[in-house]
Design a protein around this motif. Structure first.
Motif, PDB file in Angstrom:
ATOM      1  N   PHE A   6      47.805  50.989  28.526  1.00 29.10           N
ATOM      2  CA  PHE A   6      47.310  50.927  29.898  1.00 29.10           C
ATOM      3  C   PHE A   6      47.916  49.701  30.574  1.00 29.10           C
ATOM      4  O   PHE A   6      47.583  48.567  30.225  1.00 29.10           O
ATOM      5  CB  PHE A   6      45.784  50.855  29.910  1.00 29.10           C
ATOM      6  N   GLN A   7      48.791  49.937  31.521  1.00 24.28           N
ATOM      7  CA  GLN A   7      49.503  48.853  32.183  1.00 24.28           C
ATOM      8  C   GLN A   7      49.199  48.853  33.675  1.00 24.28           C
ATOM      9  O   GLN A   7      49.055  49.899  34.284  1.00 24.28           O
ATOM     10  CB  GLN A   7      51.010  48.989  31.957  1.00 24.28           C
ATOM     11  N   GLY A   8      49.124  47.652  34.254  1.00 29.34           N
ATOM     12  CA  GLY A   8      48.849  47.550  35.685  1.00 29.34           C
ATOM     13  C   GLY A   8      48.316  46.189  36.094  1.00 29.34           C
ATOM     14  O   GLY A   8      48.547  45.739  37.212  1.00 29.34           O
ATOM     15  N   HIS A   9      47.602  45.525  35.207  1.00 30.04           N
ATOM     16  CA  HIS A   9      47.139  44.173  35.505  1.00 30.04           C
ATOM     17  C   HIS A   9      48.331  43.226  35.583  1.00 30.04           C
ATOM     18  O   HIS A   9      49.363  43.439  34.929  1.00 30.04           O
ATOM     19  CB  HIS A   9      46.160  43.685  34.435  1.00 30.04           C
ATOM     20  N   THR A  10      48.183  42.169  36.370  1.00 35.67           N
ATOM     21  CA  THR A  10      49.273  41.210  36.556  1.00 35.67           C
ATOM     22  C   THR A  10      49.004  39.882  35.871  1.00 35.67           C
ATOM     23  O   THR A  10      49.749  38.921  36.066  1.00 35.67           O
ATOM     24  CB  THR A  10      49.520  40.972  38.054  1.00 35.67           C
ATOM     25  N   ASP A  11      47.934  39.815  35.070  1.00 41.86           N
ATOM     26  CA  ASP A  11      47.629  38.588  34.336  1.00 41.86           C
ATOM     27  C   ASP A  11      46.881  38.990  33.061  1.00 41.86           C
ATOM     28  O   ASP A  11      46.687  40.185  32.794  1.00 41.86           O
ATOM     29  CB  ASP A  11      46.796  37.634  35.206  1.00 41.86           C
ATOM     30  N   VAL A  12      46.462  38.015  32.320  1.00 42.76           N
ATOM     31  CA  VAL A  12      45.802  38.249  31.037  1.00 42.76           C
ATOM     32  C   VAL A  12      44.599  39.179  31.200  1.00 42.76           C
ATOM     33  O   VAL A  12      43.779  38.994  32.110  1.00 42.76           O
ATOM     34  CB  VAL A  12      45.329  36.909  30.427  1.00 42.76           C
ATOM     35  N   VAL A  13      44.498  40.184  30.338  1.00 37.47           N
ATOM     36  CA  VAL A  13      43.322  41.061  30.298  1.00 37.47           C
ATOM     37  C   VAL A  13      42.346  40.450  29.296  1.00 37.47           C
ATOM     38  O   VAL A  13      42.641  40.355  28.102  1.00 37.47           O
ATOM     39  CB  VAL A  13      43.694  42.494  29.880  1.00 37.47           C
ATOM     40  N   PHE A  14      41.176  40.052  29.792  1.00 38.27           N
ATOM     41  CA  PHE A  14      40.250  39.277  28.977  1.00 38.27           C
ATOM     42  C   PHE A  14      39.094  40.107  28.440  1.00 38.27           C
ATOM     43  O   PHE A  14      38.494  39.761  27.431  1.00 38.27           O
ATOM     44  CB  PHE A  14      39.694  38.107  29.798  1.00 38.27           C
ATOM     45  N   SER A  15      38.760  41.196  29.113  1.00 44.54           N
ATOM     46  CA  SER A  15      37.590  41.969  28.703  1.00 44.54           C
ATOM     47  C   SER A  15      37.798  43.447  29.000  1.00 44.54           C
ATOM     48  O   SER A  15      38.545  43.815  29.915  1.00 44.54           O
ATOM     49  CB  SER A  15      36.342  41.467  29.443  1.00 44.54           C
ATOM     50  N   PHE A  16      37.138  44.290  28.199  1.00 45.83           N
ATOM     51  CA  PHE A  16      37.161  45.725  28.464  1.00 45.83           C
ATOM     52  C   PHE A  16      35.901  46.348  27.898  1.00 45.83           C
ATOM     53  O   PHE A  16      35.189  45.750  27.088  1.00 45.83           O
ATOM     54  CB  PHE A  16      38.399  46.395  27.857  1.00 45.83           C
ATOM     55  N   GLY A  28      38.931  44.079  32.640  1.00 51.23           N
ATOM     56  CA  GLY A  28      38.817  42.938  33.543  1.00 51.23           C
ATOM     57  C   GLY A  28      39.867  41.901  33.211  1.00 51.23           C
ATOM     58  O   GLY A  28      40.137  41.617  32.032  1.00 51.23           O
ATOM     59  N   SER A  29      40.455  41.320  34.242  1.00 51.19           N
ATOM     60  CA  SER A  29      41.626  40.474  34.044  1.00 51.19           C
ATOM     61  C   SER A  29      41.516  39.137  34.766  1.00 51.19           C
ATOM     62  O   SER A  29      40.711  38.958  35.681  1.00 51.19           O
ATOM     63  CB  SER A  29      42.869  41.225  34.538  1.00 51.19           C
ATOM     64  N   GLY A  53      36.032  35.804  40.547  1.00 54.24           N
ATOM     65  CA  GLY A  53      37.064  35.044  39.867  1.00 54.24           C
ATOM     66  C   GLY A  53      37.687  35.829  38.732  1.00 54.24           C
ATOM     67  O   GLY A  53      37.741  37.060  38.734  1.00 54.24           O
ATOM     68  N   ARG A  54      38.165  35.113  37.738  1.00 52.16           N
ATOM     69  CA  ARG A  54      38.767  35.743  36.567  1.00 52.16           C
ATOM     70  C   ARG A  54      37.656  36.436  35.766  1.00 52.16           C
ATOM     71  O   ARG A  54      36.656  35.817  35.426  1.00 52.16           O
ATOM     72  CB  ARG A  54      39.478  34.694  35.713  1.00 52.16           C
ATOM     73  N   ILE A  55      37.865  37.707  35.465  1.00 53.11           N
ATOM     74  CA  ILE A  55      36.808  38.499  34.829  1.00 53.11           C
ATOM     75  C   ILE A  55      36.673  38.082  33.365  1.00 53.11           C
ATOM     76  O   ILE A  55      37.653  38.067  32.616  1.00 53.11           O
ATOM     77  CB  ILE A  55      37.113  40.007  34.911  1.00 53.11           C
ATOM     78  N   ARG A  56      35.440  37.791  32.980  1.00 51.21           N
ATOM     79  CA  ARG A  56      35.187  37.323  31.623  1.00 51.21           C
ATOM     80  C   ARG A  56      34.460  38.352  30.757  1.00 51.21           C
ATOM     81  O   ARG A  56      34.574  38.325  29.540  1.00 51.21           O
ATOM     82  CB  ARG A  56      34.398  36.010  31.670  1.00 51.21           C
ATOM     83  N   SER A  57      33.689  39.247  31.355  1.00 52.91           N
ATOM     84  CA  SER A  57      32.972  40.245  30.556  1.00 52.91           C
ATOM     85  C   SER A  57      32.645  41.466  31.401  1.00 52.91           C
ATOM     86  O   SER A  57      32.318  41.345  32.585  1.00 52.91           O
ATOM     87  CB  SER A  57      31.679  39.644  29.987  1.00 52.91           C
ATOM     88  N   ILE A  58      32.753  42.648  30.774  1.00 61.72           N
ATOM     89  CA  ILE A  58      32.388  43.922  31.400  1.00 61.72           C
ATOM     90  C   ILE A  58      31.496  44.679  30.430  1.00 61.72           C
ATOM     91  O   ILE A  58      31.784  44.742  29.227  1.00 61.72           O
ATOM     92  CB  ILE A  58      33.630  44.759  31.726  1.00 61.72           C
TER      93      ILE A  58
END
Length: 222
Positions: A6-16, A28-29, A53-58
């Motif tokens: 799954f590609q599309g985020h432009t920065d680190v993916v931190f949570s899913f 979440g990225s 802000g930067r997503i930390r948890s979903i």
């Protein structure tokens, strides 16, 4: 090789998180967006411009109708409708500086939302009213992960203070503090039958704890 990418985020993916029916994946990225993906096709269904802000948890609610997201911009929690992809409401925590923003979130089987912050506070929310039910103290470091047992009777939190705290959810009193890790704990998770809880740490180990014998970890693996 992976089944899908799954590609599309432009920065680190931190949570899913997976939806309860297994049809959707939310990610979440650090690019400050949430993306919803179709598991079967791998296509991005929509991109949600979160304001936390930067997503930390979903985390998804157990009925699959709602998901919650927390980030590092403020102490707000965004609740999204999974069907129409619209923001339902924003739960507003106490105004704080960045060092105390939310880091982790998890729904109980009865859809109480637990959140852990950078100041070591564990907070419980009624998502229907938006009200803060209770604030639980005890940790002295960031709460990086929270998890409920499958029956909702125990709430676990893992922290940068190197401990895991277990609470009886009938009154949220402390059941046990599990200690043994030598560094920050990043993740805690119950087995499906809730007989075990696993914890992952910066000390290069995953530890498995027997919920029927909380005196010691069953095993640790580097």
């Amino acid at each position: 090789s992976p089944t899908k990418m799954f590609q599309g985020h432009t920065d680190v993916v931190f949570s899913f998180g997976f939806s309860p029916d297994g049809k959707l994946l939310a990610s979440g990225s650090n690019d400050q967006t949430i993306k919803l993906w179709n598991i079967d096709t791998g296509n991005c269904i929509t991109t949600l411009p979160a304001d936390i802000g930067r997503i930390r948890s979903i985390t998804f609610s157990c009925d699959g109708k709602t998901f919650a997201a927390v980030g590092d911009k403020n102490k707000n929690i965004e609740l999204w409708n999974i069907h129409n992809r619209k923001l339902i409401k924003c739960l507003v925590g106490q105004t704080v500086d960045l060092a105390e923003a939310f880091w982790s979130a998890s729904f109980s089987p009865t859809d109480i939302l637990a959140t852990g912050d950078w100041d070591g506070q564990l907070q419980l929310w009624d998502i229907n009213t938006g009200e803060l039910i209770k604030t639980l103290l005890g940790h002295t470091g960031w709460i990086a992960s929270v998890a409920w047992s499958s029956d909702g009777k125990i709430l676990a939190s893992g922290s940068f203070d190197k401990s895991i705290r277990l609470r009886d959810t009938s009154d949220f009193t402390s059941l046990k503090v599990l200690e043994g890790h030598n560094s920050n704990i990043w993740s805690v998770s119950f087995s499906p039958d809730s007989n075990y809880i696993a914890s992952a740490s910066e000390d290069h180990t995953v530890r498995l704890w027997d919920m029927n014998n909380l005196g010691a970890a069953l095993l640790g693996r580097q």
